[in-house]
Structures are given as C-alpha cells and as structure tokens.
Design a protein around this motif. Structure first.
Motif, short mmCIF file in Angstrom:
data_model
loop_
_atom_site.label_atom_id
_atom_site.label_comp_id
_atom_site.label_asym_id
_atom_site.label_seq_id
_atom_site.Cartn_x
_atom_site.Cartn_y
_atom_site.Cartn_z
N LYS A 107 0.85 -1.32 -0.17
CA LYS A 107 0.04 -0.14 0.04
C LYS A 107 0.94 1.17 0.01
O LYS A 107 0.18 2.51 0.02
CB LYS A 107 -0.84 -0.07 1.21
N LYS A 108 2.21 1.23 -0.37
CA LYS A 108 3.10 2.23 -0.18
C LYS A 108 3.61 2.51 -1.48
O LYS A 108 3.81 1.39 -2.08
CB LYS A 108 3.94 2.15 0.83
N PRO A 109 3.87 3.87 -1.87
CA PRO A 109 4.69 4.02 -2.98
C PRO A 109 6.13 3.57 -3.08
O PRO A 109 6.63 3.67 -1.89
CB PRO A 109 4.66 5.30 -3.36
#
Length: 727
Positions: A107-109
């Motif tokens: 869920k993180k870039p």
C-alpha cells in the motif's frame, strides 16, 4: 533492466531432440516464460510442456543483480512476493552470500529493501526438469473458499511428480499442512534447500514431511466415497466433514459446521482412525472417532401409566400376581431386561459398598437371586423366561444407543422374520444392503432334505422347567458329553452360556413336556436382543448392540444352505468356499477327544442297522427298542458317515455382518435343538462378556493364515491383540 530467471538446461532445440550431454556440456539459456495457471482439478488440464528427466542434481545458475525472483515475505506460512536483486554481499559471520532485494510494498509507493539468503529465494519461472519428491518449491495455492484467485505462491515440498493419473500435476504439501495438485507451470524451485528438506519447512509440518519422504512411495491412503461423512482433525478438535470429491490422493471435503472447503491428503493423520473406548462416565459412546461409530446413550423412559409393584401382603403366589407378557412393536425395540419394568416389576440396586440387585415382583415379593426368581416364575406361570432378568450390577438396562448421524435407516432388515427387529443405519452414504432373501432357518439342498429330518430326538418329562439337571434327559446328553471331555464347562446357567461347551449343547424340544420358558430352551426361542447393522469405512457392514447385553446371551444362528459332502466339493470348485462351515461335528468332536475315550468306527452296515428301527425318536419315559440307536452311537464313531456342510449362498441373515476381530466378544457354539443328530448341529452365537450399548459385535473367524491358496485377508479390528491378518 530486470533479467528473467534462468536455469542451466538444454537449449530448446536440443531439448526437443532429447540429446544427452556429458557433464560440463550443458549451456545456459533463458527459460521461456509460461502463463501461470492452475488446473483446479478440471477434467481437461491445460497442456504442459514435456519435462526433462530428473538428473542426479538439478543444475542451478547463481542469482545475479537485476534478476527477478520470488522472496519469502513475513514467514513460511505467508505468501512469497516478487522482488529484484539489488546487491550481493558476503556475510562476514556465516561466510555465505546474502542478497539485498527491492520489492514493492502493498500500500506504499516506491520500493523497500530486504536482506535474504538463497533458502528464502525462488525462481520466477518453472523448472524444465522433472522435480523429484522432496524438492523445496513454492507453488500457487488455490483457495476453494474464495470466488477469485489471488495468484499467491506459498512454500511447500513436492510430494509426488506429475503422472497421467494425476493429470500431469505435482502433488504439493504446503508448509501450513494443506495439500493440492498444482500444474507444472505454477511450481517454482527454491534456489537452495537442506539435504533433509524437512529441516526447512514450518515446524508443525516437520514430522509429517519427514515420515512421508522416508517412507515414499509406501503410502497408505484412506478409502473414501463421495458424499460420505467422515471425521477430521482441525485446530486440535474433531470435526465432521462431507466428502465432495476424491482426486487420486486428495479428498475435497466440506466442514458441516461452517461449510468451509478444503483439500486433504488421504494419507494424512487428520483423518481420525484411531480407536477409543467408550466413555462410560459420560455415557457418550465413541468406540471410534469415525463418524459411523459416533453416537450417544439415551435412557428409555418407563411411562407413568405403567404398573408398579403393589404393597406386599400375606398371600400365596399364583398367576394372579403378575401381568403376562405379550409382545408388541414397542416392547420388541427395548432391551429384554427392560420389559419387566413395563409389566409391574421394579429393579433396585442396593448396598453402600458392595452393590446388589433386587427384583420386586408385581405382588411385592422381593427376589434376590436366580433360584428365588426361577421358582417364582414357575409358581406364577409367568411366560417371561429367566433371562429377561439380570442380577449383575454392570448392566444399565434402560440404556439405548442412538447413532449421531444417519443418512439411511431401515427399521427391520429381516422383514419380521426375526423375533426382534434388525435395524440398518448408514452414516456414510445413502446406500442400502443388497436385497437378499432373508432366512432364519437353514434350507436343505437336494439330497439333504430327507436326511435332515427331525428324526433323532430324545425328550424329557420335566415339569419344573428343567431346574434339576439330573432328571432332564436332554440335559443328561450334554452332561455325558462333558464327562467324556473331562472339562469344566457347564450347561446353560439361567439360560446364559458361561463358556464354550466342547461337546455341544443338547436342548429340549417340542416333544418334551417342559415349557418354552425352560432353562434348556434358548436357541430355539430365537434372539431377544435388537441389533443394528451399520456401515463402516474400513471394514464394510458390521453389527452393534443397541443395549447392554450380559455375558453368555444368545444373539443369532448361522443359517444357510445345507449341502452334502459331494455337493460341497462341487461348489468349492465352482465358487468360493470361504463362507462354508463343516457340520460334521461328530468327526471333529472325535478328533479332539482325549485318547482312550474315542469311539470305535461305525461301519456302514452298523449305521444301516440303526436306521432299521421303527422309531428314531428316543423317549426317556419309554424303555424299548428305540434306545438301540443311542446304544450303538454311544460306542461307535461316525467317521465313515457322510458329512454335511452349511454354506451361505444367495440368502442373508444377521450373522453375515459380524466382522472378524482378534479380540472377540462373540463365540460360536454347536447346539442341538430341532434334532439331536450329531451331523446337524445349529451354529449359534453367544456373547463372551458384558457388551455395552453401542459396541460392535465380532468373533474370531477361526481361519488359519495361508489355508486358502491365493487368498489373503487382512484384519482391521485394531485391537491390542490384532494379528494383522486372519487368512
């Protein structure tokens, strides 16, 4: 640019020609990327590229920077994620290469970095070699409880290589204990594994994987049928599941509680097959964890309107003191020991330390032993025999076994031919027994009918229900046989058999003066115990007790077709003789007698002279020429007299469902009731111990291992005395 995973393999051109290379001649080529798809047990699996034979060791190319791999994420029970090798470093402590990989978080870039070893890395393409059993892999797992495939890979071990029978799929044992068939394109090899691969798996799977690989390919699979109910272990508890599908070594099951679906390996210990004894304290019967043995004990309720014993008053006991017993459908389903409670009797257990049983008769008279009871029944002309009562404390006369699961139930398999109903229940599937002709009396074939007539009988003139064995002519026959054998066996004791009687039991018959409640009329009265036939997963159909049955109780007889010796030999040549019993009791009896007590051989002429007597029925009240038959037969052996056999053919009876056990609770006893001809005994089954409600009934078939060429039967009794094989 990220590099695709490569193995040191044949080139495509050389692989197609199956060219063999010498060591060092292998070249490194890129493996063509294949679409990832799971067969999901379809009838038409996707086409698979032919795998190359498994080499002595699978050559692997060392990972390089920029290579795409799968990496272990959190732990061995979580899915593996795709990553790219960013850096290769040397661990100064372990002196082993370690790899810094970059992977994309959920869920993180951006990217995250992680340091892993070769055991935590897997190729991202399938291996072109046939992976051996025990290879450490990751494989795509399909969750049957999800509508959409998440495409995740999980760690596991190859349990079986692709075969035609498995639709060219690998059998994978995953670290979490689950198992699935996975297509070749969805199985990726781990870069490195221990020599003993079970050291790499999740600890809870260590023992199972170790035992499986060591014993492979000797693997025993549980036989299951689609639609059947079985018990499996999950999270340390026993759960009931229904078999939805059987796919070679796997079974697809659905849990009855939450309808969850799972594939389970049929050789797994999760299928609960270990026997437990009945839990007497809780009265919940589970002699086996298999579903067909599960059930509970219910207490039969004596209705409030049933008569109770009256207050005792001074009187002379007569038939007015009791309520006579008349059979009906409701009473026939009860334990015979419970019947008196419905007719005005009561049964009391008294004593603080040493328990004793007392019966209170309808007129208030208290009876404390069989002698008092037998006299009371005789004086009151009661039509209930003495074995409707029991003075032991181990029997719960109102207990009744109720199976926990029933997919099929037949109220009376005998169609009213037995004196008590014979139920059929099936907890595994809705299938019934084959429709055979049910018989309770043996049927004589051609050539036997005339010789099997009831022509050889003695009779008594007893009017005391044969309480005095010294005066009963029929009991004397049994006692004479016991004297010859010089054994400690006895005749019936209160219409129960306390041990096998070697010389055979001679019962009274319908030309005797005694009543049917006579102490020496047991087998001819028929079974008084309701029994239940039930289906088992391991052994086929079996028989169990629905109520507590005392030691020595009569259950049923072995019935079938009576054959001559010649006919039996002809049948043996054409059919299986396994279910054939030799009725030549006279010959078998003589062979086992002590030396000095054996009789002289009876010639054919001697035997014909015996048959020329006008009367073959020997009446103990008359002294005449009729006694000559017994004089001859008491001094001569019947060695040369034709033998007869009893064979089960296309008929059916309850005894056929008794399974073999190495620790029997049933014995087979020779009894003479409708005839005293030693060539035609009845084969009767009696209990050898107290049988609790819900317990399976079984006896020792008595076969000798290796006695039937070409036939081997293995025992499934699983008792502490099991011999493993009985034929």
């Amino acid at each position: 640019m990220a590099q695709r995973s490569t193995y040191c393999v044949y080139s495509a051109r050389e692989a197609s020609s199956h060219k063999k290379f010498k060591k060092g001649e292998l070249e490194s080529v890129a493996v063509v990327e294949l679409p990832l798809c799971h067969s999901s047990y379809s009838s038409n699996p996707p086409p698979s590229i032919p795998l190359l034979p498994t080499p002595a060791f699978i050559p692997r190319r060392s990972p390089v920077v920029g290579q795409v791999i799968y990496m272990l994420w959190k732990n061995l029970l979580h899915c593996w994620k795709k990553a790219t090798i960013h850096k290769i470093i040397m661990n100064e402590t372990t002196q082993q290469m370690e790899y810094v990989v970059h992977y994309k978080p959920t869920k993180k870039p951006g990217y995250l970095a992680r340091r892993i070893t070769l055991k935590e890395m897997a190729y991202d393409l399938p291996c072109p070699y046939m992976l051996p059993v025990g290879a450490r892999v990751i494989a795509k797992y399909v969750d049957e409880n999800r509508s959409e495939d998440d495409g995740m890979f999980y760690a596991g071990v190859v349990a079986d290589y692709p075969k035609i029978t498995t639709k060219n799929r690998y059998l994978i044992f995953f670290d979490d204990g689950s198992a699935q068939y996975v297509s070749q394109e969805a199985v990726f090899l781990v870069f490195e594994s221990s020599k003993d691969v079970w050291n790499d798996v999740y600890p809870t799977s260590y023992n199972f994987i170790q035992n499986y690989i060591i014993e492979y390919p000797e693997c025993l699979l549980v036989r299951l049928k689609e639609g059947s109910l079985v018990s499996v272990e999950w999270n340390g508890l026993c759960h009931l599941v229904r078999v939805l599908e059987v796919d070679y070594a796997l079974a697809k099951v659905q849990f009855e509680t939450d309808e969850r679906i799972e594939w389970i390996y049929r050789g797994s210990g999760r299928f609960l097959l270990d026997c437990n004894k009945a839990d007497v304290s809780s009265r919940t019967v589970q002699p086996d964890l298999l579903v067909e043995y599960q059930g509970s004990i219910k207490k039969v309720i004596v209705p409030a309107h049933a008569p109770r014993p009256r207050q005792l008053q001074s009187h002379r006991c007569s038939s007015n003191c009791i309520t006579q017993y008349f059979r009906n459908a409701e009473l026939d389903k009860l334990s015979p020991l419970a019947v008196p409670l419905f007719l005005g009797w009561s049964r009391e257990v008294v004593g603080l330390h040493e328990k004793e049983v007392l019966y209170v008769a309808p007129c208030g008279v208290r009876l404390s032993n069989y002698s008092e009871l037998t006299k009371y029944l005789l004086n009151t002309d009661c039509n209930m025999p003495v074995d409707y009562f029991y003075f032991g404390t181990g029997v719960n006369i109102l207990d009744e076994f109720v199976p926990a699961h029933v997919l099929l139930k037949v109220d009376d398999f005998s169609h009213g031919k037995e004196s008590r109903p014979v139920e059929i229940v099936n907890a595994l599937d809705p299938n019934n027994l084959p429709d055979f002709k049910y018989i309770t009396q043996s049927e004589a074939s051609h050539g036997v009918a005339e010789r099997a007539k009831r022509t050889f009988l003695t009779c008594c003139d007893c009017t005391d229900n044969c309480m005095d064995a010294s005066k009963c002519a029929c009991l004397k026959l049994t006692m004479e046989r016991l004297a010859i054998w010089n054994t400690n066996s006895t005749t019936y004791q209160n219409r129960r058999l306390n041990g096998q009687v070697t010389g055979g039991l001679y019962e009274c018959n319908d030309i005797c003066k005694c009543k049917m409640t006579c102490l020496n009329r047991v087998v001819q009265s028929g079974s008084m115990w309701p029994l239940q036939i039930f289906n088992t997963a391991r052994k086929g159909w079996g028989v169990r007790a629905l109520h507590d049955i005392p030691n020595g109780s009569f259950l049923c007889t072995y019935t079938g077709e009576l054959l001559t010796d010649e006919e039996a030999k002809m049948r043996d040549e054409r059919y299986d003789s396994t279910y054939m019993a030799n009725l030549n009791y006279a010959r078998l009896d003589e062979d086992g007698k002590p030396e000095g007590t054996k009789k002289k051989q009876l010639t054919s002429q001697d035997y014909n002279d015996c048959l020329q007597d006008d009367c073959f029925v020997v009446d103990a009240r008359v002294n005449g020429n009729a006694s000559r038959f017994f004089n001859v037969c008491s001094n001569y052996s019947m060695e040369n007299v034709q033998a007869f056999y009893l064979r089960w053919n296309v008929t059916n009876c309850i005894f056929l469902m008794f399974q073999h056990t190495c620790d029997p609770n049933v014995i087979l006893q020779h009894v003479f009731s409708d005839t005293h001809n030693v060539r035609f005994p009845q084969l009767a089954f009696f209990t050898t111990c107290l049988v609790k409600a819900g317990s399976e009934l079984g006896f020792d078939y008595g076969y000798k291992v290796g006695s039937v060429p070409g036939k081997q039967w293995y025992c499934s009794c699983r008792t502490p005395y099991c011999q493993g094989r009985f034929l």
